[in-house]
Structure formats: structure tokens, C-alpha cells
Design a protein around this motif. Structure first.
Motif, mmCIF file in Angstrom:
data_model
loop_
_atom_site.group_PDB
_atom_site.id
_atom_site.type_symbol
_atom_site.label_atom_id
_atom_site.label_comp_id
_atom_site.label_asym_id
_atom_site.label_seq_id
_atom_site.Cartn_x
_atom_site.Cartn_y
_atom_site.Cartn_z
ATOM 1 N N LEU A 102 0.968 -1.151 -0.181
ATOM 2 C CA LEU A 102 0.014 0.209 -0.096
ATOM 3 C C LEU A 102 0.781 1.236 -0.098
ATOM 4 O O LEU A 102 1.525 1.536 0.931
ATOM 5 C CB LEU A 102 -0.913 -0.001 1.130
ATOM 6 C CG LEU A 102 -1.772 1.159 1.310
ATOM 7 C CD1 LEU A 102 -3.088 0.845 2.287
ATOM 8 C CD2 LEU A 102 -1.138 2.412 2.202
ATOM 9 N N LEU A 115 -5.330 -1.823 -7.076
ATOM 10 C CA LEU A 115 -6.426 -0.789 -6.788
ATOM 11 C C LEU A 115 -5.731 0.653 -6.911
ATOM 12 O O LEU A 115 -4.851 0.695 -5.921
ATOM 13 C CB LEU A 115 -7.312 -1.171 -5.578
ATOM 14 C CG LEU A 115 -8.176 0.069 -5.165
ATOM 15 C CD1 LEU A 115 -9.349 0.104 -6.018
ATOM 16 C CD2 LEU A 115 -8.692 -0.232 -3.579
ATOM 17 N N VAL A 132 -2.060 -1.742 -3.678
ATOM 18 C CA VAL A 132 -3.019 -0.401 -3.238
ATOM 19 C C VAL A 132 -2.412 0.691 -3.510
ATOM 20 O O VAL A 132 -1.357 0.903 -2.768
ATOM 21 C CB VAL A 132 -3.657 -0.602 -2.002
ATOM 22 C CG1 VAL A 132 -4.658 0.564 -1.689
ATOM 23 C CG2 VAL A 132 -4.341 -1.924 -1.874
ATOM 24 N N MET A 158 -10.773 0.241 0.233
ATOM 25 C CA MET A 158 -9.418 -0.564 0.190
ATOM 26 C C MET A 158 -10.049 -1.987 0.780
ATOM 27 O O MET A 158 -9.643 -3.055 0.019
ATOM 28 C CB MET A 158 -8.456 -0.020 0.986
ATOM 29 C CG MET A 158 -7.805 1.377 0.226
ATOM 30 S SD MET A 158 -6.355 2.169 1.210
ATOM 31 C CE MET A 158 -7.068 3.124 2.490
#
Length: 454
Positions: free
Chosen positions: A247, A376, A270, A445
Motif C-alpha cells: 500500500l 487498486l 493498493v 480498500m
């Protein structure tokens, strides 16, 4: 990336006891620049006949940066902070210090008055407080590439199944602790808390030179930081974790794809407010949008765009052997008469570091266009630092080029670069907003992560 604005200060708060015309103690003032107000606290000590001081900018979460030189003669105070290129001169009269603050060719009035010693108390209701409903473990390991030590915290549900998702969290630009702390907001701590409560584990790390992590070097670039994260992935693998993701926020969002290209143990990404366009283009757009939010005129914005474009072009195309000397000659020749010597020196300092030179040349497509694992990418519609539409579109195009079958890009309405619910997205709102990160962003998320197939 954390905004590099004009004023960055630090200090340690002390109690203040005012007596007659003494200068010792804690003082508070407020700088105002293009509609933005920045509180500043100055703390002065005396040892024999010598003075020393520190500064604090509560809104910026900056603390403990020493002032290089402090003098108080004939009721006149002067100080200098060389790293910031900042100076101040003022006179103590009737219990207040009235004077002028200078930095980078800009001069601003600044009046200090006695500080009660309470400092700045900012309400941050989302910051998690123990006892936690999940397990935490502080860990350290060494990066074998650069031989530096990294410290961090693993947060995971009790009796965690190591086949379930765990994410290494990557901070944005500048030296930040494992909570990505800014303005007393701790977004990574808030995210880790939310994730753990929903069944997802995280590892968040102190950057080089802060918290429990050892210092880096003056030559470190984003690539060096990527080797830190690569080592963190290897550490998790060595502990038996199977489903490892990354992330990354802001600059962390360009480091994440770099690491995914290095390490096949990374299973998903992410990206929060991640750059997708070439960085020089991104910074030009950031300057334009930021200037508008600060109320600059069209002429000011146009001139700034022209100057920055020429500087970035010089950096990107430079092929000589003495960068600092050649940069100085370029700036003096190109901008003589347009800006004073102090402003030129300030630009030279900001653009000479290896990190900045690497960053300005960086094109995220180089790594994103090779990513085939699930991705994402989220951004807020009010983000002026990494403008949402342009960068999400660019990320999508790069992932399509890679033939990536599983990615999602989404703009979240009304959120700024920090994913706070905002009014305008301007930098001046960051500290004033009590929300650390929108629950909508966290739900996006976790919902996406939990739907991923192992």
C-alpha cells in the motif's frame, strides 16, 4: 507527496515566564502568506551570555529543528536557520517582538507575543488508542543492499491466518515515521487499525532517519527507498506470510510498482494518490492548481509555470560533470533580473539533491506498464498535489499496456490528497480538518482486498 511549502519549522515547547525585557522563554507568532496562516513558536534559552533557540510549526507537525544563530542585543532579536534559508530581525518593546521574517527572497511581518506554554492541541478523533483489539509487534531488520536498519510495527488480528492479506505500507515524500504522521494526523496508524479489525494485517515502517530506523545518506533516491520495501517483503516471507501486498501513498505509490517489479512475492497493490504521469508534468500541474487555491493571479501562475518548466527541463536533460556549478550558472543566466540572489540560491538548494534529480526524471509508466498483479488505485477529486483525473487515467493506460486483467481506478468525491473530506483540497485545510482519513476510502480498500482470490 507531502507538500514542500515555503515555511518548515520546528521546536520544543517550554513554559514561559515573562519578566521586564527578558527574551528567554517561549513566544508565539503567526505568518500569513497568500491567504495561508502558519502559527510559529519560538523558544529561547540563555547559557551565560549566549542565546540559543528552537522553533515549532504546530500545523506542520514540525518539531525540534534548532536555530543556527540567535542574538539579542539592545532589545533587538535576530536569528538564522541556514537549512531553511530563513532569518528574522525584530525589536522587543512592551512585551512583544515586532519584526520581519525572510526566506527565499520573501519578507513577511512577524510579531511574537508570550506563549502560555500550552502549544497546539489538535483534535484527532480517529487516532487509535490502546488497548487494541488485535495483536501488534514491533520489529527490526536490516536492508542487505544499503546495510541500514529498519524498524516498524506489524498489526494483525488475533490468531491470524498467514494465507490472508498482509500489506507493507509505504509513506510519501520526506522523512516520515511509521504512522505517516503529519499535522498530528496518523493516517497509517488509522488504516492499520481499520484493516486489523476487518481481518487484514499490515507492516508499517519508519523511514530512514526517523524513529527506530537508521539514517540514510545524502545520495538516497526513491530507488533506495524501494530496496527498503523489498527487504520488508522478504522479511514477511521469512516469517511465513503468503499473501503479501503493498500500500503506497503519494511517492509511496510510485515505489510500490518498483518493488512489485523487483519481488515476485508481491501479490497485489493498493495505490493511494499515486502519480501516473511523468513527475515533471505532475509538478507543473501541481504548481498551477496549488497557485489557484492560494489566490495567485493568472500572471503569477503563468510565470511560475514557465520558470519551473525551464528548471525541470535543465535537470532532465543535464549530461555534464559538475551539476551544482552548471545549475548555478544556468539559474544566474536564465533568471538574472527576474529574481534576487536569495531566491536563486533557494532554488539551487531545493533542486540539487540526488533525490530530487531522480524524482524529476521519473516516469511511473516505466514500472506500471509491467504490472500484471491486481491493482487498486484511488484518488480524491480535490487532490491538487496529484490531480485525480490525469493520474488515474495515466495509471489505467499503463496497466492496460501491461495487459493487466485485474485493476480498478476510482476517484472519491470531495477528498483531498490525504483522503480527508475537504472543502477545497488546499494545503491550508490539512491541519484544520479533524478527520484523518475518510472511512469511505478505507472501506473501498478493505472491500477490494477481501474480495481478492488467494
Amino acid at each position: 507527496m507531502k507538500t514542500k511549502i515555503l515555511f518548515v519549522f520546528a521546536a520544543l515547547l517550554f513554559s514561559y515566564f515573562f519578566q521586564a525585557q527578558t527574551i528567554e522563554g517561549s513566544w508565539k507568532g503567526e505568518l500569513e502568506f497568500q491567504g495561508m496562516k502558519l502559527p510559529l513558536i519560538l523558544n529561547i534559552k540563555k547559557n551565560g551570555s549566549l542565546y540559543s533557540s528552537t522553533m515549532d510549526s504546530p500545523k506542520q507537525g514540525a518539531k525540534d529543528i534548532p536555530v543556527d544563530k540567535t542574538d539579542f542585543v539592545n532589545n533587538e532579536l535576530s536569528f538564522e536557520q541556514k537549512m531553511l534559508g530563513a532569518t528574522y530581525k525584530g525589536k522587543l518593546t512592551n512585551g512583544k517582538i515586532e519584526g520581519t521574517f525572510s526566506q527565499g527572497g520573501v519578507q513577511l511581518p512577524l510579531t511574537f507575543t508570550p506563549n502560555a506554554g500550552n502549544g497546539s492541541v489538535l483534535n484527532r478523533p480517529q487516532t487509535p488508542k490502546p488497548p487494541f483489539a488485535y495483536h501488534t509487534e514491533d520489529i527490526t531488520f536490516q536492508n542487505p543492499a544499503d546495510k541500514n536498519t529498519l524498524a516498524g510495527t506489524i498489526a494483525q488480528p488475533e490468531n491470524f491466518d498467514k494465507n490472508k492479506p498482509v500489506l507493507v505500507m509505504i509513506t510519501g515524500s520526506g522523512i516520515q515515521n511509521r504512522d505517516e504522521e503529519l499535522f498530528e494526523h496518523k493516517p497509517f496508524a488509522v488504516i492499520a487499525d481499520d484493516f486489523a479489525k476487518k481481518g487484514i494485517a499490515t507492516l508499517r515502517l519508519d523511514d530512514r532517519g526517523i524513529g527506530g530506523s537508521s539514517k540514510g545518506t545524502a545520495n538516497d533516491t526513491s530507488y533506495n527507498f524501494a530496496t527498503d520495501i523489498n527487504t520488508a517483503v522478504d522479511y514477511l516471507v521469512s516469517k511465513g506470510y503468503k499473501n503479501i501486498g503493498l500500500l503506497g501513498h503519494s511517492e509511496g505509490g510510485i515505489i510500490a510498482p518498483m518493488v512489485a517489479n523487483m519481488n515476485k512475492n508481491v501479490k497485489f497493490l493498493v495505490l493511494m494518490a499515486a502519480p501516473g504521469t511523468p513527475i515533471d508534468q505532475l509538478l507543473i500541474e501541481q504548481n498551477v492548481k496549488g497557485g489557484k487555491l492560494m489566490g495567485q493571479s493568472d500572471d503569477q501562475i503563468s510565470q511560475s509555470k514557465k520558470v519551473n518548466s525551464e528548471i525541470y527541463r535543465f535537470i532532465k536533460t543535464y549530461s555534464g560533470n559538475d551539476y551544482e556549478k552548471d545549475l548555478q550558472q544556468f539559474l544566474n543566466k536564465k533568471f538574472a533580473g527576474q529574481m534576487d540572489e536569495a531566491a536563486i540560491q533557494n532554488i539551487q538548494k531545493q533542486t540539487s539533491s540526488p533525490w530530487f534529480r531522480y524524482f524529476i526524471k521519473f516516469d511511473p509508466d516505466q514500472y506500471l506498464s509491467k504490472i500484471k498483479i491486481p491493482v487498486l488505485a484511488l484518488n480524491g477529486s480535490l487532490d491538487f498535489q496529484v490531480p485525480s483525473k490525469e493520474n488515474l487515467d495515466a495509471i489505467g493506460q499503463s496497466l492496460k499496456k501491461a495487459g493487466n486483467p485485474n485493476f480498478k481506478t476510482e476517484e472519491l468525491p470531495g477528498l483531498n490528497h490525504l483522503f480527508q473530506k475537504a472543502e477545497t483540497g488546499s494545503f491550508s485545510e490539512y491541519a484544520d480538518i479533524e478527520q484523518t482519513i475518510s472511512p469511505i476510502a478505507m472501506d473501498q480498500m478493505t472491500g477490494w482486498i477481501l474480495k481478492l482470490k488467494k
